[in-house]
Design a protein around this motif. Structure first.
Motif, short mmCIF file in Angstrom:
data_model
loop_
_atom_site.label_atom_id
_atom_site.label_comp_id
_atom_site.label_asym_id
_atom_site.label_seq_id
_atom_site.Cartn_x
_atom_site.Cartn_y
_atom_site.Cartn_z
N GLN A 169 6.47 18.66 68.34
CA GLN A 169 5.37 19.15 67.48
C GLN A 169 5.91 20.07 66.39
OE1 GLN A 169 5.27 19.09 70.80
NE2 GLN A 169 3.72 17.48 71.08
N GLU A 170 6.75 21.03 66.82
CA GLU A 170 7.32 21.95 65.84
C GLU A 170 8.12 21.19 64.78
OE1 GLU A 170 8.76 26.05 67.64
OE2 GLU A 170 9.06 24.41 69.06
N LEU A 171 8.90 20.20 65.27
CA LEU A 171 9.72 19.40 64.36
C LEU A 171 8.84 18.69 63.34
CD1 LEU A 171 12.56 18.36 63.66
CD2 LEU A 171 12.20 16.51 65.29
N GLY A 172 7.73 18.12 63.84
CA GLY A 172 6.79 17.44 62.95
C GLY A 172 6.26 18.39 61.89
N GLY A 173 5.94 19.61 62.31
CA GLY A 173 5.44 20.62 61.37
C GLY A 173 6.47 20.92 60.29
N MET A 174 7.73 21.07 60.75
CA MET A 174 8.81 21.38 59.79
C MET A 174 8.96 20.25 58.77
SD MET A 174 11.91 22.82 62.08
CE MET A 174 11.82 24.36 62.99
N ILE A 175 8.89 19.01 59.26
CA ILE A 175 9.07 17.86 58.36
C ILE A 175 7.94 17.83 57.33
CG2 ILE A 175 9.04 15.33 58.25
CD1 ILE A 175 10.56 15.37 60.94
N ALA A 176 6.71 18.09 57.81
CA ALA A 176 5.57 18.09 56.89
C ALA A 176 5.75 19.16 55.82
CB ALA A 176 4.27 18.33 57.67
#
Lengths: 310, 128
Positions: B109-116
Protein backbone atom coordinates in the motif's frame (compact mmCIF):
# COMPACT_ATOMS: atom_id res chain seq x y z
CA UNK A 1 34.57 -15.49 -43.93
CA UNK A 2 37.00 -12.87 -45.17
CA UNK A 3 40.39 -13.55 -46.71
CA UNK A 4 43.18 -14.42 -44.31
CA UNK A 5 46.08 -12.00 -44.59
CA UNK A 6 48.34 -13.13 -41.75
CA UNK A 7 48.75 -16.61 -40.41
CA UNK A 8 50.89 -18.26 -37.76
CA UNK A 9 51.27 -22.04 -37.90
CA UNK A 10 52.65 -23.76 -34.84
CA UNK A 11 55.01 -20.86 -34.20
CA UNK A 12 57.50 -21.39 -31.40
CA UNK A 13 60.38 -19.25 -30.29
CA UNK A 14 62.94 -20.30 -27.73
CA UNK A 15 65.53 -17.96 -26.22
CA UNK A 16 67.99 -20.24 -24.41
CA UNK A 17 65.84 -21.78 -21.70
CA UNK A 18 62.86 -19.44 -22.14
CA UNK A 19 60.01 -20.53 -24.41
CA UNK A 20 58.74 -17.11 -25.57
CA UNK A 21 56.16 -18.55 -27.98
CA UNK A 22 54.69 -21.98 -27.54
CA UNK A 23 53.20 -23.43 -30.73
CA UNK A 24 51.01 -20.45 -31.63
CA UNK A 25 48.29 -20.90 -34.23
CA UNK A 26 46.63 -17.70 -35.32
CA UNK A 27 44.82 -16.11 -38.26
CA UNK A 28 44.20 -12.46 -39.01
CA UNK A 29 41.52 -11.65 -41.58
CA UNK A 30 41.50 -8.69 -43.91
CA UNK A 31 39.97 -5.35 -42.88
CA UNK A 32 39.58 -5.98 -39.18
CA UNK A 33 41.13 -4.34 -36.13
CA UNK A 34 42.78 -6.85 -33.83
CA UNK A 35 44.00 -6.35 -30.31
CA UNK A 36 47.01 -8.38 -29.24
CA UNK A 37 46.78 -8.12 -25.49
CA UNK A 38 48.79 -9.52 -22.65
CA UNK A 39 51.12 -8.73 -19.82
CA UNK A 40 54.63 -7.44 -20.30
CA UNK A 41 56.79 -10.32 -21.45
CA UNK A 42 53.82 -12.42 -22.56
CA UNK A 43 55.21 -12.76 -26.08
CA UNK A 44 53.38 -9.95 -27.93
CA UNK A 45 56.49 -8.32 -29.42
CA UNK A 46 58.13 -11.64 -30.22
CA UNK A 47 55.03 -12.73 -32.11
CA UNK A 48 54.83 -9.47 -34.07
CA UNK A 49 58.54 -9.56 -34.89
CA UNK A 50 58.27 -13.06 -36.30
CA UNK A 51 55.08 -12.35 -38.26
CA UNK A 52 56.85 -9.39 -39.89
CA UNK A 53 60.09 -11.34 -40.47
CA UNK A 54 62.14 -9.17 -38.13
CA UNK A 55 62.99 -12.34 -36.24
CA UNK A 56 63.05 -16.04 -37.00
CA UNK A 57 60.92 -18.65 -35.32
CA UNK A 58 62.58 -21.66 -33.69
CA UNK A 59 59.93 -23.74 -35.41
CA UNK A 60 56.69 -23.22 -37.25
CA UNK A 61 55.70 -20.89 -40.04
CA UNK A 62 54.62 -17.24 -40.43
CA UNK A 63 52.73 -16.27 -43.56
CA UNK A 64 51.66 -12.82 -44.79
CA UNK A 65 49.45 -12.71 -47.89
CA UNK A 66 50.11 -16.42 -48.17
CA UNK A 67 53.92 -16.14 -48.35
CA UNK A 68 56.91 -15.41 -46.18
CA UNK A 69 57.70 -11.73 -45.68
CA UNK A 70 61.41 -12.42 -45.33
CA UNK A 71 63.30 -10.35 -47.94
CA UNK A 72 60.14 -10.35 -50.01
CA UNK A 73 59.52 -6.82 -51.29
CA UNK A 74 56.15 -7.71 -52.77
CA UNK A 75 54.94 -8.58 -49.28
CA UNK A 76 56.91 -6.00 -47.30
CA UNK A 77 55.59 -2.99 -49.22
CA UNK A 78 52.03 -3.95 -48.29
CA UNK A 79 52.84 -4.31 -44.61
CA UNK A 80 53.86 -1.79 -41.98
CA UNK A 81 55.36 -2.61 -38.58
CA UNK A 82 55.60 0.15 -35.98
CA UNK A 83 57.70 -1.05 -33.11
CA UNK A 84 58.08 0.30 -29.67
CA UNK A 85 61.69 1.42 -30.23
CA UNK A 86 62.27 2.02 -33.91
CA UNK A 87 65.85 3.02 -34.76
CA UNK A 88 66.61 5.69 -37.35
CA UNK A 89 69.90 6.80 -38.95
CA UNK A 90 71.72 9.34 -36.76
CA UNK A 91 71.17 12.47 -38.84
CA UNK A 92 67.55 11.64 -39.72
CA UNK A 93 64.78 14.15 -39.09
CA UNK A 94 61.07 13.22 -39.02
CA UNK A 95 60.66 14.69 -42.52
CA UNK A 96 63.34 12.27 -43.78
CA UNK A 97 61.59 9.35 -42.14
CA UNK A 98 58.35 10.40 -43.83
CA UNK A 99 60.12 10.76 -47.18
CA UNK A 100 61.48 7.20 -46.94
CA UNK A 101 58.05 5.92 -45.97
CA UNK A 102 56.53 7.73 -48.96
CA UNK A 103 58.93 5.89 -51.27
CA UNK A 104 58.28 2.53 -49.69
CA UNK A 105 54.52 2.41 -49.09
CA UNK A 106 52.38 2.62 -52.18
CA UNK A 107 49.29 3.95 -50.36
CA UNK A 108 51.23 6.69 -48.52
CA UNK A 109 49.18 9.89 -47.98
CA UNK A 110 51.50 12.88 -47.54
CA UNK A 111 48.69 15.33 -46.73
CA UNK A 112 47.49 13.05 -43.97
CA UNK A 113 51.04 12.75 -42.60
CA UNK A 114 51.43 16.56 -42.60
CA UNK A 115 48.10 17.02 -40.84
CA UNK A 116 49.01 14.44 -38.20
CA UNK A 117 52.44 16.02 -37.65
CA UNK A 118 50.74 19.35 -36.99
CA UNK A 119 48.20 17.82 -34.62
CA UNK A 120 50.86 15.92 -32.69
CA UNK A 121 52.94 19.13 -32.69
CA UNK A 122 55.89 17.20 -34.03
CA UNK A 123 58.94 19.31 -34.99
CA UNK A 124 59.54 17.66 -38.37
CA UNK A 125 62.80 19.54 -38.90
CA UNK A 126 64.52 18.50 -35.69
CA UNK A 127 66.94 15.59 -35.55
CA UNK A 128 65.20 12.43 -34.38
CA UNK A 129 68.02 11.91 -31.87
CA UNK A 130 66.94 15.12 -30.14
CA UNK A 131 63.24 14.26 -29.93
CA UNK A 132 61.52 13.37 -26.68
CA UNK A 133 60.26 9.83 -26.15
CA UNK A 134 56.71 10.94 -26.93
CA UNK A 135 57.75 12.75 -30.11
CA UNK A 136 59.63 9.65 -31.21
CA UNK A 137 56.47 7.60 -30.71
CA UNK A 138 54.52 10.20 -32.70
CA UNK A 139 56.87 9.64 -35.67
CA UNK A 140 55.98 5.94 -35.61
CA UNK A 141 52.27 6.54 -35.16
CA UNK A 142 52.21 8.96 -38.11
CA UNK A 143 54.06 6.52 -40.37
CA UNK A 144 51.76 3.70 -39.29
CA UNK A 145 48.62 5.69 -40.06
CA UNK A 146 49.70 7.55 -43.22
CA UNK A 147 51.23 4.45 -44.86
CA UNK A 148 47.73 2.92 -45.06
CA UNK A 149 49.39 -0.46 -45.52
CA UNK A 150 47.06 -3.40 -46.01
CA UNK A 151 48.41 -4.90 -42.82
CA UNK A 152 49.66 -2.58 -40.08
CA UNK A 153 51.17 -3.77 -36.84
CA UNK A 154 51.42 -1.31 -33.96
CA UNK A 155 53.50 -2.69 -31.10
CA UNK A 156 52.67 -0.59 -28.03
CA UNK A 157 53.04 2.56 -30.11
CA UNK A 158 52.16 5.02 -27.35
CA UNK A 159 55.27 5.02 -25.16
CA UNK A 160 55.75 8.54 -23.82
CA UNK A 161 52.63 9.88 -25.54
CA UNK A 162 50.46 11.88 -23.15
CA UNK A 163 46.74 11.22 -22.75
CA UNK A 164 45.80 13.85 -25.35
CA UNK A 165 48.17 12.45 -27.95
CA UNK A 166 47.01 8.88 -27.30
CA UNK A 167 43.41 9.97 -27.79
CA UNK A 168 44.41 11.69 -31.03
CA UNK A 169 45.94 8.43 -32.19
CA UNK A 170 42.85 6.36 -31.33
CA UNK A 171 40.48 8.90 -32.94
CA UNK A 172 42.48 9.01 -36.17
CA UNK A 173 42.79 5.25 -36.20
CA UNK A 174 39.01 4.76 -36.06
CA UNK A 175 38.22 7.54 -38.53
CA UNK A 176 40.87 6.59 -41.07
CA UNK A 177 40.10 2.88 -40.79
CA UNK A 178 36.44 3.66 -41.50
CA UNK A 179 37.42 5.47 -44.70
CA UNK A 180 40.21 3.07 -45.67
CA UNK A 181 39.51 -0.37 -44.22
CA UNK A 182 42.60 -2.47 -43.63
CA UNK A 183 43.95 -5.00 -41.18
CA UNK A 184 45.34 -3.43 -38.04
CA UNK A 185 46.99 -5.35 -35.23
CA UNK A 186 47.44 -3.29 -32.11
CA UNK A 187 49.38 -4.68 -29.20
CA UNK A 188 48.73 -3.05 -25.89
CA UNK A 189 48.60 -3.56 -22.19
CA UNK A 190 46.37 -0.48 -21.79
CA UNK A 191 43.31 -2.61 -22.40
CA UNK A 192 40.72 -0.11 -21.17
CA UNK A 193 42.00 2.51 -23.60
CA UNK A 194 41.81 0.39 -26.72
CA UNK A 195 39.19 -2.28 -26.07
CA UNK A 196 36.30 -0.44 -27.73
CA UNK A 197 38.31 0.02 -30.94
CA UNK A 198 38.85 -3.69 -31.36
CA UNK A 199 36.75 -6.08 -33.39
CA UNK A 200 38.71 -9.14 -32.36
CA UNK A 201 40.84 -9.87 -29.33
CA UNK A 202 43.82 -12.18 -29.00
CA UNK A 203 45.20 -12.58 -25.50
CA UNK A 204 48.62 -14.09 -25.10
CA UNK A 205 50.02 -15.27 -21.81
CA UNK A 206 53.27 -17.10 -21.23
CA UNK A 207 53.76 -17.52 -24.99
CA UNK A 208 50.37 -19.16 -25.50
CA UNK A 209 47.13 -17.87 -26.94
CA UNK A 210 44.54 -18.06 -24.17
CA UNK A 211 41.74 -16.03 -25.80
CA UNK A 212 41.05 -15.67 -29.53
CA UNK A 213 37.54 -14.34 -29.96
CA UNK A 214 35.42 -11.42 -31.15
CA UNK A 215 35.46 -8.61 -28.60
CA UNK A 216 31.68 -8.62 -28.54
CA UNK A 217 31.59 -12.28 -27.52
CA UNK A 218 33.92 -11.60 -24.63
CA UNK A 219 31.98 -8.60 -23.33
CA UNK A 220 29.28 -9.74 -21.00
CA UNK A 221 30.72 -13.25 -20.74
CA UNK A 222 31.37 -12.97 -17.00
CA UNK A 223 29.54 -11.64 -13.95
CA UNK A 224 30.60 -10.58 -10.48
CA UNK A 225 28.26 -12.01 -7.85
CA UNK A 226 28.47 -10.49 -4.41
CA UNK A 227 26.78 -10.99 -1.06
CA UNK A 228 27.23 -13.14 2.02
CA UNK A 229 29.78 -15.82 1.26
CA UNK A 230 27.46 -18.70 2.09
CA UNK A 231 24.71 -17.52 -0.26
CA UNK A 232 27.14 -16.63 -3.04
CA UNK A 233 28.88 -20.01 -2.92
CA UNK A 234 25.56 -21.86 -2.80
CA UNK A 235 24.26 -19.90 -5.76
CA UNK A 236 27.40 -20.53 -7.81
CA UNK A 237 27.78 -24.24 -7.06
CA UNK A 238 29.01 -26.03 -10.19
CA UNK A 239 29.93 -22.80 -12.01
CA UNK A 240 33.34 -21.77 -13.36
CA UNK A 241 34.81 -19.30 -10.90
CA UNK A 242 37.59 -17.03 -12.17
CA UNK A 243 38.25 -15.17 -8.98
CA UNK A 244 37.05 -15.05 -5.42
CA UNK A 245 37.50 -12.33 -2.86
CA UNK A 246 36.19 -12.07 0.65
CA UNK A 247 35.67 -9.29 3.14
CA UNK A 248 34.60 -10.61 6.51
CA UNK A 249 31.51 -12.72 5.87
CA UNK A 250 31.03 -11.21 2.42
CA UNK A 251 32.27 -12.64 -0.86
CA UNK A 252 32.69 -11.17 -4.30
CA UNK A 253 33.12 -13.80 -6.97
CA UNK A 254 33.86 -13.39 -10.68
CA UNK A 255 32.06 -16.11 -12.56
CA UNK A 256 32.42 -17.10 -16.19
CA UNK A 257 29.15 -17.49 -18.03
CA UNK A 258 25.78 -15.82 -18.33
CA UNK A 259 22.68 -16.05 -16.14
CA UNK A 260 19.21 -16.71 -17.47
CA UNK A 261 16.41 -14.27 -16.59
CA UNK A 262 15.16 -16.84 -14.07
CA UNK A 263 18.57 -17.06 -12.38
CA UNK A 264 18.82 -13.28 -12.24
CA UNK A 265 15.48 -13.16 -10.44
CA UNK A 266 16.63 -15.80 -7.98
CA UNK A 267 19.81 -13.84 -7.29
CA UNK A 268 17.75 -10.71 -6.76
CA UNK A 269 15.45 -12.45 -4.33
CA UNK A 270 18.41 -13.84 -2.39
CA UNK A 271 19.70 -10.28 -2.12
CA UNK A 272 22.81 -11.02 -4.16
CA UNK A 273 24.40 -8.26 -6.18
CA UNK A 274 25.18 -8.92 -9.86
CA UNK A 275 27.53 -6.61 -11.66
CA UNK A 276 28.98 -6.74 -15.14
CA UNK A 277 32.67 -7.28 -15.85
CA UNK A 278 34.64 -5.09 -18.24
CA UNK A 279 36.83 -6.61 -20.92
CA UNK A 280 39.95 -5.48 -19.10
CA UNK A 281 38.77 -6.88 -15.80
CA UNK A 282 37.95 -10.21 -17.41
CA UNK A 283 41.33 -10.46 -19.14
CA UNK A 284 43.10 -9.56 -15.92
CA UNK A 285 41.21 -12.31 -14.12
CA UNK A 286 42.12 -14.82 -16.78
CA UNK A 287 45.79 -13.96 -17.03
CA UNK A 288 46.91 -13.30 -13.53
CA UNK A 289 45.50 -15.88 -11.22
CA UNK A 290 46.22 -14.11 -7.98
CA UNK A 291 49.39 -12.33 -9.06
CA UNK A 292 49.63 -8.66 -9.96
CA UNK A 293 48.89 -7.34 -13.42
CA UNK A 294 52.25 -5.70 -13.88
CA UNK A 295 51.22 -2.76 -16.02
CA UNK A 296 48.02 -1.88 -14.22
CA UNK A 297 48.45 -1.47 -10.51
CA UNK A 298 45.25 0.60 -10.53
CA UNK A 299 43.15 -2.48 -9.92
CA UNK A 300 42.40 -2.29 -6.25
CA UNK A 301 40.55 -4.98 -4.39
CA UNK A 302 38.84 -2.14 -2.50
CA UNK A 303 36.77 -1.36 -5.59
CA UNK A 304 35.26 -4.77 -5.46
CA UNK A 305 34.62 -4.75 -1.78
CA UNK A 306 32.55 -1.65 -2.39
CA UNK A 307 30.33 -3.45 -4.86
CA UNK A 308 29.10 -5.66 -2.07
CA UNK A 309 25.66 -4.49 -0.95
CA UNK A 310 25.40 -3.50 2.66
CA UNK B 1 23.39 10.69 -26.08
CA UNK B 2 24.51 8.27 -23.38
CA UNK B 3 27.86 6.68 -22.76
CA UNK B 4 28.99 3.31 -23.98
CA UNK B 5 30.65 1.00 -21.49
CA UNK B 6 32.78 -2.04 -21.96
CA UNK B 7 30.96 -4.59 -19.85
CA UNK B 8 28.15 -5.44 -22.30
CA UNK B 9 28.23 -6.05 -26.05
CA UNK B 10 28.63 -2.64 -27.66
CA UNK B 11 26.32 -3.37 -30.60
CA UNK B 12 23.51 -3.91 -28.09
CA UNK B 13 24.26 -0.56 -26.48
CA UNK B 14 24.34 1.24 -29.84
CA UNK B 15 20.95 -0.25 -30.72
CA UNK B 16 19.56 0.82 -27.32
CA UNK B 17 20.84 4.40 -27.71
CA UNK B 18 19.11 4.74 -31.08
CA UNK B 19 15.94 3.18 -29.66
CA UNK B 20 16.00 5.66 -26.77
CA UNK B 21 16.25 8.54 -29.20
CA UNK B 22 13.27 7.20 -31.13
CA UNK B 23 11.16 6.59 -28.02
CA UNK B 24 11.75 10.09 -26.60
CA UNK B 25 11.26 11.74 -29.98
CA UNK B 26 14.82 12.98 -30.51
CA UNK B 27 14.81 10.93 -33.71
CA UNK B 28 11.46 11.39 -35.45
CA UNK B 29 9.99 8.77 -37.77
CA UNK B 30 11.37 9.11 -41.29
CA UNK B 31 14.33 11.10 -39.91
CA UNK B 32 17.82 10.11 -41.04
CA UNK B 33 20.05 8.50 -38.43
CA UNK B 34 23.81 9.11 -38.34
CA UNK B 35 25.99 6.79 -40.42
CA UNK B 36 27.82 3.89 -38.79
CA UNK B 37 31.11 5.73 -39.30
CA UNK B 38 29.69 8.76 -37.49
CA UNK B 39 28.58 6.54 -34.62
CA UNK B 40 32.02 4.93 -34.56
CA UNK B 41 33.85 8.26 -34.50
CA UNK B 42 31.51 9.79 -31.91
CA UNK B 43 31.64 6.88 -29.45
CA UNK B 44 35.20 5.90 -30.41
CA UNK B 45 34.21 2.35 -31.19
CA UNK B 46 35.02 -0.09 -33.95
CA UNK B 47 33.02 0.76 -37.11
CA UNK B 48 32.10 -2.90 -37.68
CA UNK B 49 30.62 -3.02 -34.18
CA UNK B 50 28.62 0.17 -34.78
CA UNK B 51 27.33 -1.31 -38.05
CA UNK B 52 26.21 -4.44 -36.22
CA UNK B 53 24.18 -2.33 -33.78
CA UNK B 54 22.47 -0.46 -36.60
CA UNK B 55 21.79 -3.70 -38.49
CA UNK B 56 19.97 -5.17 -35.51
CA UNK B 57 17.46 -2.33 -35.87
CA UNK B 58 17.22 -2.78 -39.64
CA UNK B 59 16.48 -6.48 -39.14
CA UNK B 60 13.71 -5.73 -36.67
CA UNK B 61 12.15 -3.12 -38.97
CA UNK B 62 12.91 -0.13 -36.73
CA UNK B 63 15.26 1.41 -39.30
CA UNK B 64 15.35 1.02 -43.05
CA UNK B 65 18.05 1.58 -45.62
CA UNK B 66 17.81 3.89 -48.60
CA UNK B 67 20.43 2.82 -51.03
CA UNK B 68 23.21 5.37 -51.44
CA UNK B 69 21.55 7.82 -49.05
CA UNK B 70 21.59 6.27 -45.58
CA UNK B 71 19.53 4.93 -42.75
CA UNK B 72 16.10 6.19 -41.70
CA UNK B 73 13.61 5.63 -38.89
CA UNK B 74 10.67 3.54 -40.12
CA UNK B 75 7.11 4.75 -39.76
CA UNK B 76 5.54 2.94 -36.82
CA UNK B 77 8.93 2.37 -35.18
CA UNK B 78 8.08 4.33 -32.06
CA UNK B 79 4.84 2.43 -31.38
CA UNK B 80 6.67 -0.86 -31.88
CA UNK B 81 9.40 0.11 -29.41
CA UNK B 82 6.95 1.43 -26.84
CA UNK B 83 5.01 -1.85 -26.98
CA UNK B 84 8.18 -3.89 -26.49
CA UNK B 85 9.43 -1.72 -23.64
CA UNK B 86 6.08 -1.83 -21.89
CA UNK B 87 6.41 -5.60 -21.81
CA UNK B 88 9.90 -5.34 -20.32
CA UNK B 89 8.88 -2.67 -17.84
CA UNK B 90 7.61 -5.15 -15.27
CA UNK B 91 10.80 -7.23 -15.16
CA UNK B 92 13.18 -4.31 -15.44
CA UNK B 93 11.62 -1.83 -13.06
CA UNK B 94 8.65 -3.10 -11.10
CA UNK B 95 10.08 -6.37 -9.81
CA UNK B 96 13.37 -4.92 -8.47
CA UNK B 97 11.32 -2.14 -6.87
CA UNK B 98 9.16 -4.61 -4.92
CA UNK B 99 12.22 -6.64 -3.83
CA UNK B 100 13.85 -3.52 -2.41
CA UNK B 101 10.57 -2.38 -0.82
CA UNK B 102 10.18 -5.71 0.96
CA UNK B 103 13.75 -5.45 2.24
CA UNK B 104 12.94 -2.07 3.75
CA UNK B 105 9.57 -3.18 5.14
CA UNK B 106 7.56 -0.90 2.87
CA UNK B 107 4.09 -2.36 2.45
CA UNK B 108 2.49 -2.74 -1.00
CA UNK B 109 0.00 0.00 0.00
CA UNK B 110 2.75 2.42 0.96
CA UNK B 111 4.61 1.56 -2.24
CA UNK B 112 1.47 2.26 -4.26
CA UNK B 113 1.13 5.63 -2.55
CA UNK B 114 4.75 6.50 -3.34
CA UNK B 115 4.30 5.57 -7.00
CA UNK B 116 1.15 7.69 -7.27
CA UNK B 117 3.00 10.63 -5.69
CA UNK B 118 6.02 10.28 -8.02
CA UNK B 119 3.76 9.90 -11.06
CA UNK B 120 1.84 13.04 -10.03
CA UNK B 121 5.07 15.02 -9.73
CA UNK B 122 6.30 13.75 -13.10
CA UNK B 123 2.99 14.75 -14.69
CA UNK B 124 3.23 18.25 -13.27
CA UNK B 125 6.76 18.60 -14.62
CA UNK B 126 5.71 17.41 -18.05
CA UNK B 127 2.93 20.01 -18.17
CA UNK B 128 5.20 22.91 -17.31
Amino acid sequence: MSAIVVEARKLSKRYKDVLALDSVDLKFEENRIYGLLGRNGAGKSTLMSILTSQAFPTSGEALVFGGSAYENDAVLSRMCFIRESQKYPDDFKPKHAFKSAALFYRNWDQDFADRLAAEFRLPVDRRIKKLSRGQLSAVGVIIGLASRAEVTFFDEPYLGLDAVARQLFYDHLVADYARHPRTIVLSSHLIDEVSMLLEHVVVIDGGRIIIDDDAENIRGSAVVVSGTAELVDGFLAGRTVLHRETLGSLASVTMEGVFSAQERREAQELGLGLSPVSLQHLIVRKTMGDAEWSAKPAEKPVDEAMEVPR
Amino acid sequence: MGMIDDSRPIFVQIAELIENDIVDGTLAEEAQVPSTNEFAAFHRINPATAAKGVNVLVDSGILYKRRGIGMFVATGARAKLVARRTEQFFEQYVRPLTVEARKLGISPQELGGMIARAAGAAEKEAVQ
